[in-house]
Motif scaffolding. Structure first.
Motif: not given
Length: 385
Positions: A5, A71, A74-75, A79, A105-106, A108-110, A119
């Motif tokens: 972050e 980061t 990133e939204d 993806k 961690r990446l 989980e984000k996608v 994913y």
């Protein structure tokens, strides 16, 4: 590992610091990053980052760029692109466990319904690093999950299939499952441009494919590999003899096989499987003997098979039974007359010499048909009239 972050207010400061320490060829990118970021041109910024990532000298700067810049927005990034940037950064960690933590961690984000393709790529590439850690079962679990997800997709980017088949091949190589490695490695090569692979990668892939083709207990047709340009990577290397060995197997040439067997001491896997390789070359010789015969000449005496395979006549029946059980041929055995009647031989991907032999047989057949047509025309004209 540092947090992923970042305070958006520090973006400009970060980019300025990186620009000052980066080599000359990278500095202009940081200027462009800040400009596009300030103007919120997210697509153009993504494209520029992609160009940056593809520069070899950018490696040491990828993790900081991801953690302190990407980061923050990133939204706004596609993806799948985000995952690919993350995969590039993951190669820069000093230890494998840090790469796994980073990618987990990446992943989980996608992991969202609208980005399941990203994913899958993150999941299967994380499995690659887990395999390097010796977590074989975790790798297989990831493979199975990704396989089910891929089956449910309507369209999939080729790069995702490339990742999937590459990691599957790595898994089967680790498990010494030669036939499965052979299948997945060839599927991987079908998804990539081999010119994008390094010389070392091409040579290693060609070597592994050659070994798996020879030792795979269900692989009796090497044509697809023999015709693939990856095999040329063995030319003018210490493993060039493997290429010759594959051609010897594909044509059932026992003499050439015996001549090349002296090289087996260079590869312990081949040396320890000499008996199995000898049985395999005999089966390949039988298949080639059947294949070379015309469709109306498939009653083959045991003596002819013994000559082709260099086996004693009393061992021919067992060899034929083995070929029948492997479904390499179909037919029947007349034990009394010592004749094998073959009705079918396994379809094959042919090399250039075998294609030329087929061309010659077709020419012979065409000539026979022509002569028969002339005979009917000359001798049966009145009857047909």
């Amino acid at each position: 590992m540092a947090s992923m972050e970042v305070d958006s207010g520090n973006v400009s400061k970060f980019l300025a610091e990186q620009q000052a320490s980066a080599p000359e060829e990278l500095r202009r990118y940081y200027h462009d990053f800040e400009d596009l970021y300030d103007r919120k041109l997210w697509h153009q910024l993504t494209t520029r980052v992609e160009e940056f990532v593809n520069i070899p000298s950018s490696g040491p700067y990828l993790v900081p760029l991801y953690q302190n810049f990407l980061t923050d927005w990133e939204d706004k990034i596609n993806k799948l692109k985000l995952v690919q940037f993350g995969l590039a950064a993951a190669t820069q960690f000093e230890d494998v466990s840090s790469s796994v933590d980073f990618l987990t961690r990446l992943m989980e984000k996608v992991n969202a319904p609208e980005s399941q393709d990203a994913y899958v790529q993150a999941k299967i590439e994380t499995a690659h690093w887990q395999l390097l850690m010796g977590k074989v079962e975790e790798t297989k679990t990831a493979m199975d999950e990704c396989d089910k997800l891929l089956d449910g997709f309507t369209t999939v980017e080729t790069v995702i299939y490339a990742s999937f088949y590459r990691v599957c091949a790595e898994y089967y190589k680790a498990k010494a499952e030669y036939a499965q490695y052979y299948k997945n490695a060839l599927l991987y090569l079908a998804c990539v441009n081999i010119d994008d692979l390094t010389v070392a990668e091409k040579e290693e892939r060609a070597y592994d494919l050659s070994i798996s083709a020879l030792l795979g207990d269900t692989i009796y047709n090497f044509g697809e590999l023999l015709m693939h340009p990856i095999l040329d990577s063995l030319n003018n290397t210490e493993h060039e003899w493997l290429r010759s060995l594959l051609f010897a197997f594909n044509s059932g040439d026992i003499g050439k096989f015996e001549g090349l067997a002296s090289h087996f001491s260079k590869q312990s896997l081949l040396e320890s499987n000499m008996a199995a390789l000898s049985r395999k070359i005999c089966l390949m010789s039988l298949i080639e003997a059947v294949f070379k015969r015309s469709a109306d000449d498939r009653n083959i005496p045991f003596a002819d098979i013994a000559t082709e395979t260099r086996l004693p006549v009393e061992e021919v029946e067992h060899l034929v039974m083995k070929a029948l059980s492997l479904k390499l041929i179909k037919g029947s055995i007349d034990q009394v007359a010592q004749v094998v009647h073959v009705t079918w031989v396994q379809p094959r991907v042919l090399d250039k010499d075998q294609i030329d032999a087929m061309r010659q047989r077709l020419q012979t057949w065409d000539e026979s048909v022509r002569k028969m047509a002339l005979f009917v025309q000359e001798e049966g004209g009145e009857v047909f009239a």
